[in-house]
Design an enzyme around this catalytic site. Structure first.
Site, PDB file in Angstrom:
ATOM      1  N   ASP A  75       0.819  -1.210   0.000  1.00 49.57           N
ATOM      2  CA  ASP A  75       0.000   0.000   0.000  1.00 49.57           C
ATOM      3  C   ASP A  75       0.857   1.267   0.000  1.00 49.57           C
ATOM      4  OD1 ASP A  75      -1.924  -1.901   0.435  1.00 49.57           O
ATOM      5  OD2 ASP A  75      -2.537  -1.140   2.397  1.00 49.57           O
ATOM      6  N   HIS A 219       3.613  -2.393   3.067  1.00 51.10           N
ATOM      7  CA  HIS A 219       3.662  -1.015   2.553  1.00 51.10           C
ATOM      8  C   HIS A 219       4.991  -0.782   1.866  1.00 51.10           C
ATOM      9  CE1 HIS A 219       0.590  -0.949   5.692  1.00 51.10           C
ATOM     10  NE2 HIS A 219       0.065   0.084   5.073  1.00 51.10           N
TER      11      HIS A 219
HETATM   12 NI    NI Z   1      -2.643   3.112   3.138  1.00 45.52          NI
END
Ligand code: NI
Length: 266
Positions: A75, A219
């Site tokens: 992400d 992430h």
């Molecule tokens: Ni996010």
């Protein structure tokens, strides 16, 4: 405006059908295309490439009902750390799903294109990364639709999945996802790499929690996550896992439905 014309029937029909979409929205697994609301799906299907079109660079997707599949997701990118991660995936002949922030996709266009051409799946993670449940519905739609348009301007194809920032969803968010033609994807493995900036800890947490069908939330915005990924992939392969995109994870159960919410695969 050019982008929205690719989904005309869905846009017109959305208010009447949004409630039906949300009513069937929560699918832990196996919520297939049969749950897709109404005949408006046709326009979306025609506007997008077939799911297999993005998978050409690497091995064909397995049947995740019988194979041990896991979907790594990243992400908040792309960032300056994304290119190294793509190098790892290419070396390992593995695919992942990237939930990109729209303006980041515009800034790191080459990384988005490289991922897309590698067979990675590109998802929508909004424009400003807000907690969507705190926004008025029109703003929610703006966040999802604008990021989708920004991503499509890079790859030539709309994103195929959506992840709400912070995992924050309610019926209004899922209705907006449905109007955008996007399944909403959360996760069931969270190593909290956004808090613990330690590759070894990230690796241990992923490997300690992963199960067949897992969707792992990582992430590519932190320098400490990409260094964990080669070890994670090697260990997963040693355990007999196949790495797939989120879309591939649900291919054997009939695909994913726009506006439905997914936590893990079969
Ligand atoms: Ni996010």
């Amino acid at each position: 405006m050019r982008y929205r014309r690719s989904w005309p029937s869905r846009s017109r029909a959305a208010p009447a059908l949004a409630a039906a979409a949300v009513a069937t929205a929560v699918c832990a697994s196996g919520c297939g295309a049969g749950a897709r609301p109404g005949p408006t799906a046709t326009g979306t299907a025609q506007a997008r490439p077939p799911a297999t079109a993005t998978a050409g660079a690497r091995a064909p997707a397995p049947d995740c009902l019988t194979a041990k599949c896991v979907a790594l997701t990243f992400d908040d990118g792309p960032t300056q750390y994304t290119a190294a991660l793509l190098g790892t995936l290419e070396r390992e002949h593995a695919v992942a799903t990237f939930f990109d922030i729209g303006p980041h996709a515009l800034r790191y266009r080459q990384d988005v294109l490289r991922a897309y051409r590698d067979g990675d799946e590109i998802g929508d993670h909004t424009v400003h990364h807000p907690r969507l449940t705190r926004l008025p519905p029109a703003r929610v739609g703006f966040e999802i639709d604008t990021a989708a348009r920004q991503i499509a301007s890079v790859t030539g194809h709309p994103p195929t999945v959506f992840r709400p920032p912070f995992g924050a969803v309610d019926t209004a968010v899922l209705a907006a996802a449905w109007r955008a033609g996007l399944p909403a994807v959360k996760w069931n493995v969270d190593p909290r790499d956004w808090r613990h900036h330690d590759p070894r800890l990230i690796e241990r947490r992923v490997l300690g929690a992963v199960r067949p069908g897992a969707i792992v939330d990582l992430h590519d915005r932190y320098a400490t996550t990409p260094p964990a990924v080669p070890h994670i992939i090697a260990a997963l392969k040693a355990r007999g896992y196949t790495l797939v995109t989120v879309g591939q994870l649900f291919a054997a159960t009939g695909g994913m439905a726009p506006g439905a919410l997914y936590f893990h695969g079969p």
